[in-house]
Design a protein around this motif. Structure first.
Motif, short mmCIF file in Angstrom:
data_model
loop_
_atom_site.label_atom_id
_atom_site.label_comp_id
_atom_site.label_asym_id
_atom_site.label_seq_id
_atom_site.Cartn_x
_atom_site.Cartn_y
_atom_site.Cartn_z
N ALA A 177 0.85 -1.20 0.00
CA ALA A 177 0.00 0.00 0.00
C ALA A 177 0.89 1.24 0.00
CB ALA A 177 -0.91 -0.01 1.22
N ARG A 180 2.29 1.66 -3.52
CA ARG A 180 1.25 2.02 -4.48
C ARG A 180 0.73 3.45 -4.24
NH1 ARG A 180 -2.62 -1.64 -3.01
NH2 ARG A 180 -3.47 -0.02 -1.69
N ASP A 181 0.42 3.76 -2.96
CA ASP A 181 -0.26 5.02 -2.67
C ASP A 181 0.68 6.18 -2.36
OD1 ASP A 181 -2.53 3.53 -2.98
OD2 ASP A 181 -2.80 3.19 -0.83
N ARG A 182 1.90 5.88 -1.96
CA ARG A 182 2.82 6.96 -1.59
C ARG A 182 4.00 7.05 -2.56
NH1 ARG A 182 1.40 8.61 3.76
NH2 ARG A 182 -0.79 8.04 3.85
N LYS A 185 3.64 8.21 -6.04
CA LYS A 185 3.25 9.61 -6.21
C LYS A 185 4.39 10.57 -5.87
CE LYS A 185 -1.53 8.44 -5.59
NZ LYS A 185 -2.52 8.05 -4.63
#
Ligand SMILES: C[S@@+](CC[C@H](N)C(=O)[O-])C[C@H]1O[C@@H](n2cnc3c(N)ncnc32)[C@H](O)[C@@H]1O
Length: 293
Positions: A177, A180-182, A185
């Protein structure tokens, strides 16, 4: 300056590889990049790179609430944390109290959990939270509960790290996670170093371990969904070489000590976007780089 700068003891801690990661960053014109560790633990490399000025910002993630609480507490409550280090009573009584806090992580705030985690990390054999206290319950032998608790040195390390707190981001997510999410980006100038739980010998070292399926899923994720430059280290195992067979990898040997010293063979795997240096100042890496793939 202290030889190593992380305040946490970690069996198999990777801080001694910091010079090699520096070489990789230099070789890729990546000095000054961001640097993310999805499985931070003692974050030995990240701390060395940040304090040495090799990277600009470190992103430390660990799914263990204990480890997260430690890093969060030293950055947000530095003074109170250091006061506790300076006043800690290094007795079996307090060891038992801290062990109760560690056994019930959800019942305590970040400072209490972070400090109890730190206390057991420094007072237990090999820094393992579930292991026994150094010197045993009878406190006999050459090494006792206080053997690895040099207060002033530890306070110095914590305060030094806290001076860089604006350059440190701490999260408590599952590694995938987090990537993928941090990480995906973050600016493209970010290197991710994954040091997942060992494939074969994790069980006696950590509270949370991976099953073979977890390693398979992680390998797929890293190779197909992680959109930043990465490297992964593992204990050498045919199953791991196979999972990353399309990537460049090499094995090296290093001496570890966790309860008993043993010679471990480890491997490094690289994303296609990274250039691998041909040589290293670390003799065991230099030797590995010379071997044919
Ligand atoms: C091999 S240790 C990392 C040691 C670290 N490289 C060092 O030098 O100290 C693995 C770490 O991953 C954490 N961990 C285990 N499973 C995880 C997961 N699914 N997501 C994030 N962290 C995890 C453990 O809590 C442990 O701190």
């Amino acid at each position: 300056m202290a030889r190593f700068q992380t305040p946490l003891r970690y069996p198999g801690g990777k801080q001694r590889l910091a010079p090699f990661i520096t070489e990789i960053l230099e070789h890729n014109d990546a000095v000054g990049w961001g640097y993310a560790e999805p499985y931070a633990g003692g974050a030995g490399i990240a701390i060395e790179l940040l304090l040495g000025g090799t990277v600009d910002h470190i992103y430390l993630n660990d799914s263990s609430r204990h480890i997260y609480a430690f890093w969060k507490a030293i950055l947000t409550d530095t003074e109170a944390f250091c006061r506790r280090v300076s006043r800690a009573s290094l007795t079996l009584d307090s060891w038992q109290k801290h062990r109760e806090v560690v056994r019930h992580p959800g019942d305590h705030d970040i400072l209490d959990l972070g400090f109890s985690t730190f206390f057991l990390n420094r007072c237990n054999r090999s820094g393992i939270l579930t292991a026994g206290v150094i010197g045993g319950l009878n406190q006999v032998g050459r090494w006792r509960i206080d053997a690895r608790f040099p207060r002033n040195e530890l306070i110095k390390r914590i305060e030094t790290i806290a001076t860089k707190k604006r350059r440190i981001t701490v999260t408590n997510l599952d590694a995938e996670a987090f990537m993928r999410d941090r990480v995906n980006k973050l600016p493209p100038s970010t290197l991710t170093y994954c040091d997942p739980p060992y494939y074969a010998r994790a069980k006696r070292l950590y509270l949370n371990v991976y099953t073979p399926d977890d390693h398979v899923r992680l390998a797929k994720f890293i190779q197909s969904k992680l959109r930043r430059a990465w490297l992964v280290s593992y204990d050498s195992h045919a199953a791991i070489s196979e999972l990353y067979r399309k990537r460049r990898q090499f094995q090296y040997s290093i001496q570890y000590s966790a309860i008993q010293a043993y010679e471990g063979t480890e491997c490094f795997i690289f994303s296609d976007s990274l250039k691998i240096p041909r040589d290293s100042a670390l003799p065991y890496i230099a030797q590995a780089l010379r071997q044919p793939a």
